[in-house]
Design a protein around this motif. Sequence first.
Motif, short mmCIF file in Angstrom:
data_model
loop_
_atom_site.label_atom_id
_atom_site.label_comp_id
_atom_site.label_asym_id
_atom_site.label_seq_id
_atom_site.Cartn_x
_atom_site.Cartn_y
_atom_site.Cartn_z
N MET A 162 9.89 -16.62 4.27
CA MET A 162 9.64 -15.31 3.68
C MET A 162 8.37 -15.37 2.86
O MET A 162 8.15 -16.30 2.10
CB MET A 162 10.82 -14.90 2.80
N GLN A 163 7.54 -14.35 3.01
CA GLN A 163 6.27 -14.32 2.31
C GLN A 163 6.45 -13.79 0.89
O GLN A 163 7.27 -12.90 0.65
CB GLN A 163 5.30 -13.41 3.07
N ARG A 164 5.69 -14.37 -0.05
CA ARG A 164 5.78 -13.91 -1.43
C ARG A 164 5.18 -12.52 -1.55
O ARG A 164 4.12 -12.25 -1.00
CB ARG A 164 5.04 -14.88 -2.34
N PRO A 165 5.83 -11.60 -2.29
CA PRO A 165 5.33 -10.23 -2.42
C PRO A 165 3.93 -10.16 -3.03
O PRO A 165 3.18 -9.26 -2.73
CB PRO A 165 6.34 -9.54 -3.33
N GLU A 166 3.57 -11.12 -3.89
CA GLU A 166 2.26 -11.07 -4.54
C GLU A 166 1.12 -11.13 -3.54
O GLU A 166 0.05 -10.63 -3.77
CB GLU A 166 2.10 -12.23 -5.55
N ARG A 167 1.36 -11.76 -2.39
CA ARG A 167 0.30 -11.88 -1.39
C ARG A 167 0.02 -10.55 -0.70
O ARG A 167 -1.04 -10.36 -0.12
CB ARG A 167 0.68 -12.94 -0.35
N ASP A 168 0.98 -9.65 -0.74
CA ASP A 168 0.81 -8.35 -0.11
C ASP A 168 0.27 -7.30 -1.07
O ASP A 168 0.01 -6.17 -0.67
CB ASP A 168 2.15 -7.85 0.44
N ALA A 169 0.10 -7.66 -2.33
CA ALA A 169 -0.33 -6.69 -3.34
C ALA A 169 -1.81 -6.37 -3.17
O ALA A 169 -2.64 -7.26 -2.99
CB ALA A 169 -0.07 -7.24 -4.74
N SER A 170 -2.12 -5.10 -3.27
CA SER A 170 -3.50 -4.65 -3.14
C SER A 170 -4.14 -4.52 -4.52
O SER A 170 -3.44 -4.44 -5.53
CB SER A 170 -3.53 -3.29 -2.44
N PRO A 171 -5.47 -4.48 -4.57
CA PRO A 171 -6.14 -4.23 -5.86
C PRO A 171 -5.68 -2.91 -6.50
O PRO A 171 -5.58 -2.81 -7.71
CB PRO A 171 -7.62 -4.19 -5.50
N ARG A 172 -5.38 -1.92 -5.67
CA ARG A 172 -4.91 -0.64 -6.20
C ARG A 172 -3.58 -0.81 -6.94
O ARG A 172 -3.37 -0.22 -8.00
CB ARG A 172 -4.75 0.37 -5.07
N LEU A 173 -2.71 -1.63 -6.39
CA LEU A 173 -1.43 -1.89 -7.05
C LEU A 173 -1.65 -2.54 -8.41
O LEU A 173 -1.03 -2.16 -9.41
CB LEU A 173 -0.54 -2.78 -6.19
N TYR A 174 -2.55 -3.52 -8.48
CA TYR A 174 -2.82 -4.18 -9.76
C TYR A 174 -3.43 -3.19 -10.76
O TYR A 174 -3.11 -3.22 -11.94
CB TYR A 174 -3.73 -5.39 -9.57
N LEU A 175 -4.28 -2.30 -10.28
CA LEU A 175 -4.85 -1.27 -11.16
C LEU A 175 -3.75 -0.37 -11.70
O LEU A 175 -3.73 -0.03 -12.89
CB LEU A 175 -5.90 -0.45 -10.41
N GLN A 176 -2.81 0.01 -10.85
CA GLN A 176 -1.71 0.85 -11.29
C GLN A 176 -0.86 0.14 -12.34
O GLN A 176 -0.42 0.75 -13.31
CB GLN A 176 -0.85 1.27 -10.10
N LEU A 177 -0.64 -1.15 -12.16
CA LEU A 177 0.14 -1.92 -13.13
C LEU A 177 -0.61 -2.04 -14.46
O LEU A 177 0.01 -1.98 -15.53
CB LEU A 177 0.50 -3.29 -12.57
N VAL A 178 -1.91 -2.18 -14.41
CA VAL A 178 -2.71 -2.20 -15.64
C VAL A 178 -2.61 -0.85 -16.33
O VAL A 178 -2.47 -0.77 -17.56
CB VAL A 178 -4.17 -2.59 -15.35
#
Length: 163
Positions: free
Chosen positions: A1-17
């Motif tokens: 199973m692949q770790r979810p962090e590898r599928d995260a986009s820069p947009r997702l990180y911006l939203q979390l910030v």
Amino acid sequence: MQRPERDASPRLYLQLVLVAVIWGGTFIAGRLLAGGLPPLLAACLRFSVASATLLGCLALTRTPLVRPAPGQMLRLALLGLFGVFGYNLCFFYGLQHIGAARASLIVALNPAMIALASFLLLKEALPPSSWPASRCAWPGPDWSSSARIPTRWPARRAPAATC
């Protein structure tokens, strides 16, 4: 199973910030409100505005309201009472007595408390790396409660008029 962090986009990180920025701003806004409204009223108003906003978002996106199963109703009611309303009530009571910076340091214990509660109540296994990380979270609130962080900054004086 692949770790979810590898599928995260820069947009997702911006939203979390942005979540962190918005959440941080609530401490400032809450501190401003805490002096002018009773905590119970402030918590009720915040809960009501959030509920109306979420219902408006559902309407705008044409997302239908789904009736929860009977078994879910009690859990949702308890989550709303303690997880949302209780949090807001304690939040406003706390902000009446301490500054926003100190309150945010205390609330920053959330991840460590969630890890501990998940381990004790849900019997979730915690990775060994989470224990030192959780332990590192404790000194912040301890330091902030003993440090001399001002809860109010001195008022600025208006410059003297020159004639």
